[in-house]
Structure formats: C-alpha cells, structure tokens
Design an enzyme around this catalytic site. Structure first.
Site, PDB file in Angstrom:
ATOM      1  N   CYS A   7       0.866  -1.185   0.000  1.00 30.88           N
ATOM      2  CA  CYS A   7       0.000   0.000   0.000  1.00 30.88           C
ATOM      3  C   CYS A   7       0.903   1.235   0.000  1.00 30.88           C
ATOM      4  O   CYS A   7       2.120   1.114  -0.165  1.00 30.88           O
ATOM      5  CB  CYS A   7      -0.963  -0.019   1.183  1.00 30.88           C
ATOM      6  SG  CYS A   7      -0.173  -0.021   2.811  1.00 30.88           S
ATOM      7  N   ASN A  10       2.451   1.434   4.120  1.00 29.17           N
ATOM      8  CA  ASN A  10       2.831   0.192   4.822  1.00 29.17           C
ATOM      9  C   ASN A  10       2.664   0.321   6.337  1.00 29.17           C
ATOM     10  O   ASN A  10       3.407  -0.295   7.101  1.00 29.17           O
ATOM     11  CB  ASN A  10       4.263  -0.232   4.457  1.00 29.17           C
ATOM     12  CG  ASN A  10       4.641  -1.652   4.888  1.00 29.17           C
ATOM     13  OD1 ASN A  10       5.786  -1.917   5.241  1.00 29.17           O
ATOM     14  ND2 ASN A  10       3.710  -2.582   4.868  1.00 29.17           N
ATOM     15  N   CYS A  12      -1.022   0.925   7.428  1.00 31.89           N
ATOM     16  CA  CYS A  12      -2.450   0.651   7.648  1.00 31.89           C
ATOM     17  C   CYS A  12      -2.901  -0.626   6.932  1.00 31.89           C
ATOM     18  O   CYS A  12      -3.124  -1.657   7.566  1.00 31.89           O
ATOM     19  CB  CYS A  12      -3.316   1.819   7.185  1.00 31.89           C
ATOM     20  SG  CYS A  12      -2.999   3.378   8.043  1.00 31.89           S
ATOM     21  N   ARG A  13      -3.056  -0.540   5.605  1.00 31.01           N
ATOM     22  CA  ARG A  13      -3.705  -1.630   4.867  1.00 31.01           C
ATOM     23  C   ARG A  13      -2.814  -2.839   4.663  1.00 31.01           C
ATOM     24  O   ARG A  13      -3.229  -3.979   4.932  1.00 31.01           O
ATOM     25  CB  ARG A  13      -4.209  -1.123   3.506  1.00 31.01           C
ATOM     26  CG  ARG A  13      -5.332  -0.127   3.618  1.00 31.01           C
ATOM     27  CD  ARG A  13      -5.553   0.629   2.322  1.00 31.01           C
ATOM     28  NE  ARG A  13      -4.405   1.486   2.021  1.00 31.01           N
ATOM     29  CZ  ARG A  13      -4.250   2.189   0.911  1.00 31.01           C
ATOM     30  NH1 ARG A  13      -5.165   2.115  -0.039  1.00 31.01           N
ATOM     31  NH2 ARG A  13      -3.191   2.947   0.736  1.00 31.01           N
ATOM     32  N   SER A  14      -1.602  -2.651   4.153  1.00 29.35           N
ATOM     33  CA  SER A  14      -0.802  -3.842   3.814  1.00 29.35           C
ATOM     34  C   SER A  14      -0.293  -4.612   5.035  1.00 29.35           C
ATOM     35  O   SER A  14      -0.233  -5.847   4.972  1.00 29.35           O
ATOM     36  CB  SER A  14       0.338  -3.503   2.837  1.00 29.35           C
ATOM     37  OG  SER A  14       1.249  -2.575   3.354  1.00 29.35           O
ATOM     38  N   ASP A 124      -8.940   3.117   2.225  1.00 30.92           N
ATOM     39  CA  ASP A 124      -7.748   3.591   2.947  1.00 30.92           C
ATOM     40  C   ASP A 124      -8.180   4.277   4.240  1.00 30.92           C
ATOM     41  O   ASP A 124      -8.736   5.367   4.207  1.00 30.92           O
ATOM     42  CB  ASP A 124      -6.980   4.557   2.059  1.00 30.92           C
ATOM     43  CG  ASP A 124      -5.671   4.994   2.698  1.00 30.92           C
ATOM     44  OD1 ASP A 124      -5.451   4.679   3.890  1.00 30.92           O
ATOM     45  OD2 ASP A 124      -4.866   5.629   2.009  1.00 30.92           O
TER      46      ASP A 124
END
Ligand code: 4NP
Length: 154
Positions: A7, A10, A12-14, A124
């Site tokens: 993301c 690196n 939050c999402r990934s 996001d």
C-alpha cells in the site's frame, strides 16, 4: 511461493493484509509453502510501526504483526516475490511504474480473484479512520487469494 502486499505507507492496509493472510496460510497448513510480507510504494512511513487503528484491529482478531516496521518496496522485491498485490488504483499505477523491466513478480490487485468485486479498492483508513471497513474488505478478498495460490502450488 512468496507474496508481498503493498500500500502507500505500509502502516495501515498492507500490514493488516499481511497479518490476516499469515493466519489464513497457517490455518490452511501452508506456512512452509507460502511466505507473506508487506511493503510501501512511498518512503513516508519507513521504520514506523503499524498505525494504532490497524493494531487495534489485529488485537481484536487475535492477529500478530510480528513486530512489523514499514519499509519501501525495492527493485530486488520485484524479483524475490512471485506476487506483489496492491490495495488501490494508485498503488497499481505506482507498482507498474516502479517495476524494473522484465522482473519476475506478477503485479496484481487485491480483488483480482474476488467474484463480483474485481477492480474494487480496499478503503484507505488513513483518511477515514474506518479500520473495520478495511478489515472487512480484506477479509472478503484474501480467502480467494488463498484458493488461487493453493492452485498455483500444485
Ligand atoms: P496505508 O495508509 O497506505 O494503508 O499504510 C497510509 C499511510 C500513510 C499515508 C497515507 C496512507 N500518508 O499519507 O502518509
């Protein structure tokens, strides 16, 4: 087989995708066959721990971030990983721009294998703080990735 979730930051999402997929792979008995990691397209958060919102979700679902710290994707990653999986359209554009010509990895989108949701982005939470929405979106997509990769192992 090696899989890298990517993301923008690196944090939050990934890292959430990494922790969730590590557990799915382990539960499927495939931990020795599928390696999972995550990285950023940007340098914004290098060295930082996952966002408190992501850590809260991981705690809620008893998932482990393995002491993750944000890192930026490198040229070497595009050869070391088999699948590099972006979370949104900007990640995809950045990954295609960053990929060295002729590199090994397949650059894919998170919902490439989610029936009826192909092309959808993972929300996001950096902007919305809706970390549960991010979890729910990943929780729908990741089992299809596991099925797909299991098929590729044979
Ligand atoms: P992530 O969230 O890409 O899911 O880790 C973000 C992290 C940092 C920023 C944006 C999104 N930022 O602009 O610094």
């Amino acid at each position: 087989m090696k899989v890298l979730f990517v993301c923008l930051g690196n944090i939050c999402r990934s890292p959430m995708a990494e922790a969730m997929f590590v557990k799915e792979v382990a539960d499927a008995g495939l931990a020795d066959q599928i390696q999972v990691a995550s990285a950023a397209t940007s340098n914004y958060e290098i060295g930082n721990r996952p966002h408190p919102g992501t850590r809260q979700i991981l705690a809620k679902y008893d998932l482990d971030d393995r002491g993750h710290r944000a890192r930026q994707i490198t040229d070497a990653d595009f050869d070391a990983y088999d699948y590099i999986i972006g979370m949104d359209d900007m990640n995809m554009a950045d990954l295609r721009r960053l990929a060295p010509e002729g590199s090994h990895a397949q650059v894919c989108a998170i919902n490439d294998h989610t029936p009826g949701h192909e092309g959808e982005e993972v929300p996001d939470p950096w902007y919305t703080h809706r970390f549960q929405d991010t979890y729910d979106s990943l929780n729908r997509a990741l089992p299809y990735w596991l099925d797909y990769l299991r098929g590729e192992l044979k």
